[in-house]
Scaffold this motif. Structure first.
Motif, short mmCIF file in Angstrom:
data_model
loop_
_atom_site.label_atom_id
_atom_site.label_comp_id
_atom_site.label_asym_id
_atom_site.label_seq_id
_atom_site.Cartn_x
_atom_site.Cartn_y
_atom_site.Cartn_z
N VAL A 507 23.35 7.21 -2.79
CA VAL A 507 22.02 6.60 -2.64
C VAL A 507 20.97 7.67 -2.40
O VAL A 507 19.86 7.60 -2.93
CB VAL A 507 22.04 5.55 -1.50
N ARG A 511 17.21 8.74 -4.66
CA ARG A 511 15.87 8.55 -4.12
C ARG A 511 14.80 9.27 -4.92
O ARG A 511 13.66 8.83 -4.99
CB ARG A 511 15.82 9.00 -2.66
N LEU A 519 16.91 0.79 -5.01
CA LEU A 519 18.14 1.43 -4.52
C LEU A 519 19.19 0.38 -4.16
O LEU A 519 18.88 -0.62 -3.51
CB LEU A 519 17.83 2.28 -3.29
N ARG A 521 21.95 -1.44 -2.09
CA ARG A 521 22.27 -1.49 -0.65
C ARG A 521 23.77 -1.51 -0.40
O ARG A 521 24.20 -1.24 0.72
CB ARG A 521 21.61 -2.73 -0.04
N VAL A 523 27.49 -0.07 -2.05
CA VAL A 523 28.16 0.78 -3.03
C VAL A 523 29.67 0.58 -2.85
O VAL A 523 30.21 0.84 -1.78
CB VAL A 523 27.80 2.26 -2.87
#
Length: 548
Positions: A507, A511, A519, A521, A523
């Protein structure tokens, strides 16, 4: 002729129609589908077969038999057949199937991998005017049972491996094996038992029903329309430079709309079809080199597996015969598009479509080199509209629902439902936009869009950003329920062997590429993504996934 009549005859619609017909003729001649030459009697005979049988798979293969009887029609792992041999075998098979009670409109289900027996079964059923149900070989036994119960076929022709899985089938359902059969009770036995008498032309052509993928629920049957002459072939050939006599390797399943389209296009070109039952990346390259394959028809995950082969493995196989590599079925990540063009040259063509719409747009190597995520432009005879929820066009560049109009829109689902229509445009269920050059960009399914931070967010850009990370071998991103926000993105990631990457690191590296509200939340790291035979991710098998 009066001035009024002349004006009416030469109106915009008539002028456009004449231009379309001229363009279709040009592409059919250029590809060799229509090629005046010294064997005019064969060309006229082929046209007569199409007029007699109609532009069905039966008519197409009868035409190929007249035009090129000794040319190879297909090669699979066990045998090959010329167009003449295929025609004779399918007469015998059709007569044997008639003895089993198959006739016009009789529903017959096929559950097969790609091989000559599947092609012969489809041609024989078309000669009888039967209804062909193409079942997805990736269905679970429970799904097969559910589809058979809903569609109620009179006969099931299936590869033995699928029968061995023991689906719950009706006791009165006639079942015959099409691959690895025991001879007498299988397809080979039917061909041997059938008479050689020429099959009469049915009063009405048969129908083909393609099942939806069933990645989220029980598959639905989509009734495919009959081709309208050679206009559909001309549409694809207006962008994809296939030619008469090409050697086409079809690795995507023929039960899928893309595989079926490739079969029909190969039929129009009387191409030699190379039919592997299972896909193996190195074996595919070896076959291309040994048989001098000129066109490869695949889905993106297959091309990804070819790209992931070690460089020395790819280098040992000469693939210079390839002129066309055409993919469809799902989106191909941008970095893989670029890599494929770099490694194999300007041969890559991407077709965006669906079971319901057939095709909507095609991207050329030039399109993909300029914009690797584009779905391209609509081919000849196809229109695309980007509409709002009320069916009004949105401004160029704005996001809306993708709607398609062409001659091959499906005729509805077998359960009586359909897709929303806006005039002659059908909603695909996807959302996207058109750029200033008229190129289409597909952002994702309408029900995959989530609202995050007040923004409409789609998973495709997130998938592309994650796929570009060198540690990542495969990825899927989708919206999942969230008690606080309604929905959030979850990423399902497969790493290359030996690679190390944490969820926090993944993540963090996104960015600089993605806005905060895009993005993921969650994974999830998996050993492999659950995909069906056409390469689509099976959402119901992903941990934590929910929704349609």
């Amino acid at each position: 002729m009066t001035d009024t009549a002349r004006t009416r005859d030469d109106g915009p619609a008539q002028v456009e129609r004449r231009q379309t017909l001229l363009n279709q003729g040009y592409h059919l001649v250029r590809s060799g589908v229509l090629a005046p030459g010294p064997r005019v009697h064969r060309d006229l005979g082929a046209i007569w077969q199409l007029l007699t049988w109609g532009p069905s798979i039966a008519g197409g293969y009868r035409a190929s038999t007249v035009r090129a009887p000794e040319q190879t029609a297909f090669v699979d792992e066990q045998r090959s057949a010329t167009f003449r041999e295929l025609d004779e075998r399918t007469d015998r098979l059709a007569n044997a199937l008639r003895d089993l009670g198959v006739g016009p409109r009789t529903p017959v289900a096929l559950l097969c991998r790609n091989h000559g027996g599947l092609v012969e079964s489809m041609v024989a059923l078309a000669k009888l005017g039967a209804t062909t149900l193409l079942l997805n070989s990736g269905l679970s036994p429970a799904q097969v049972s559910a589809v058979v119960a809903e569609q109620r076929p009179a006969l099931l022709l299936a590869d033995q491996e699928f029968l061995d899985r023991c689906p719950d089938l009706p006791e009165d359902l006639e079942v015959r094996s099409t691959w690895a059969d025991d001879g007498a009770s299988g397809l080979a036995g039917l061909v041997a038992a059938g008479t050689a008498a020429r099959v009469p032309v049915p009063d009405r052509p048969g129908r083909t029903v393609v099942m939806t993928s069933g990645t989220t629920s029980t598959p639905k049957g989509a009734r495919r329309p009959h081709p309208h002459g050679l206009s559909e072939a001309a549409s694809l050939l207006s962008v994809i430079p296939l030619r008469t006599g090409d050697r086409m390797m079809i690795t995507t399943p023929i039960f899928h709309t893309w595989g079926l389209a490739a079969l029909q296009l190969g039929m129009a070109l009387h191409a030699e079809l190379v039919l592997p039952r299972r896909f193996d990346p190195e074996e595919t390259l070896r076959t291309i080199a040994e048989q001098r394959v000129t066109a490869l028809v695949a889905v993106p995950v297959m091309l990804q597996r070819i790209l992931d082969l070690p460089a020395h493995v790819k280098a040992r196989h000469d693939t210079s015969s390839l002129r066309v590599v055409a993919y469809s079925g799902s989106a191909m990540p941008a970095d893989q598009v670029t890599r494929f063009l770099d490694e194999f040259g300007p041969v890559l063509y991407g077709l965006y479509g669906s079971t319901e719409a057939s095709w909507a747009s095609i991207s050329t190597p030039a399109d993909l080199a300029a914009e690797p995520t584009t779905a391209g432009r609509p081919p000849l005879g196809t229109r695309i509209g980007i509409l709002d929820d009320d069916g009004r066009p949105v401004p160029r560049g704005a996001v809306g629902q993708i709607c398609v109009g062409n001659g091959m829109l499906f005729e509805g689902y077998t359960n009586g439902t359909g897709k929303p229509m806006f005039g002659d445009l059908m909603a695909t269920g996807d959302r996207g936009r058109l750029d200033a050059e008229g190129r289409l960009f597909v952002l994702g399914r309408a029900d995959d869009m989530i609202v995050s931070g007040g923004e409409n967010v789609f998973p495709r850009p997130v998938e592309d950003a994650i796929a570009a990370l060198p540690e990542v071998a495969d990825v899927a991103v989708l919206g999942v329920p969230d008690e606080r926000f309604g929905h959030r993105f979850a990423a399902y990631v497969v790493l290359h062997a030996g690679a190390a990457l944490t969820a926090e690191a993944l993540v963090d590296r996104l960015r600089g590429t993605l806005p905060r509200f895009s993005l993921p939340r969650d994974v999830h790291f998996l050993d492999v993504l659950p995909r069906n035979p056409t390469g689509k991710v099976v959402r119901r098998e992903l941990p934590g996934a929910d929704g349609p």
